[in-house]
Design an enzyme around this catalytic site. Structure first.
Site, PDB file in Angstrom:
ATOM      1  CB  SER A 152       0.810 -10.564  -5.213  1.00  0.00           C
ATOM      2  OG  SER A 152       0.524  -9.280  -5.726  1.00  0.00           O
ATOM      3  CE1 TYR A 154       3.654  -8.278  -1.143  1.00  0.00           C
ATOM      4  CE2 TYR A 154       3.226  -7.303  -3.295  1.00  0.00           C
ATOM      5  CZ  TYR A 154       2.798  -8.048  -2.213  1.00  0.00           C
ATOM      6  OH  TYR A 154       1.540  -8.578  -2.207  1.00  0.00           O
TER       7      TYR A 154
END
Length: 312
Positions: A189, A202
């Site tokens: 990501s 995350y």
């Protein structure tokens, strides 16, 4: 005055060298992007790498789109996800639409005792492509100690985002090495490119995926294995909680059709031209500024979420 001149000269050359370095990186990125998207390059991902493609987190979003794109290219598909019902539906859809064989494995990547089952189910398959897509994020941006059910969330984020990538690679890589060909696509990501406050765990797990991928590519590229780190910004998926695609937030199908063209050409990619441009912008920013922007945006998202839940 005499002592100030050498210091000024040194600072000048430091500044000039930094600007030259950034200009070279930007020029290389522009050339790379033109080579991939501007010259009509088409990736050679397909059955030539191996009959089967394995996709984790394959019933929705980016994972499902990768499964469909690989099936479109003639590969047989192993779908791995949690819900057997959803797996069955997607498998039937792919089989009917693309006329390829499919196989499903229902497991919860939040657990760590699932890999013997996966190994057994994959035994004997000639796997040419592995897409490590399964992932989990926060329900909403939050300060670390205020994350609901923190212990469980930490375990699940690490098991799903980190442990699964290592273990699936461990299962599939030996067969690729035997044949000296294969591709491992790890979906990281843009949150793994730069620290993202209020998504701390995350962001850190996605940074792991990015670094792990870069290291594996360096270790195994001479042996015929291409390992890619895919670093998308926002894509219109359930995970991102974005329903309507836009130019900067493409649908998962649009993103994957673009990203798959980079396989074999970019071992680290944002996957989509607009996302690549966004990556260049962040590259030119000082880290403190990108963190400040991320913090501000996530504070706003947090406030809106908490306000909405209080009203409910």
């Amino acid at each position: 005055m005499d002592s100030a001149a050498p210091a000024a000269g040194f600072l000048y050359w430091v500044g000039a060298s930094t600007i030259a370095y950034l200009a070279l990186r930007l020029s290389y990125s522009l050339f790379s992007a033109f080579r991939v998207w501007g010259m009509g390059h088409e990736s050679e991902v397909g059955p030539a790498l191996g009959e089967w493609a394995v996709v984790t987190g394959s019933t929705d979003g980016i994972g499902k789109s990768y499964a469909e794109e690989l099936a479109k290219r003639g590969m047989k598909i192993v779908l791995i996800s949690r819900s057997q019902e959803k797996l069955k539906d997607v498998a039937n859809e792919i089989r009917e639409k693309f006329k390829v064989e499919t196989k499903t494995i229902a497991v919860d990547f939040g657990s760590i005792d699932i890999y013997k089952k996966i190994q057994t189910e994959l035994a004997g398959l000639q796997i040419g492509v592995l897409v490590n897509n399964v992932g989990m994020s926060y329900e909403y941006p939050e300060y670390f100690l205020d994350i609901p059910d923190l212990d469980n969330t930490i375990n699940k984020l690490i098991n799903i985002n980190v442990f699964s990538v290592c273990k699936m690679t461990q299962l599939v890589l030996p067969g690729m090495l035997e044949r000296s060909k294969g591709a491992i696509l790890n979906i990281s990501s843009a949150s793994g490119m730069y620290p993202v406050p209020l998504l701390s765990v995350y962001s850190a797990t996605k940074a792991f995926v990015d670094f792990f991928s870069q290291c594996l590519h360096a270790e195994y590229r001479s042996k015929g294995i291409f390992v890619q780190s895919v670093l998308p910004f926002f894509v219109a998926t359930k995970l991102a909680k974005i329903r309507k695609p836009t130019l900067d937030k493409p649908s998962s199908d649009t993103f994957v059709k673009s990203a798959i063209k980079t396989v074999g050409m970019q071992s680290r990619t944002n996957g989509y031209p607009v996302h690549t441009l966004m990556g260049w912008i962040f590259l030119l920013m000082p880290s403190w500024l990108s963190m400040k922007i991320s913090m501000s945006v996530n504070k706003g998202l947090r406030a809106r979420y908490l306000k909405k839940t209080k009203k409910a």
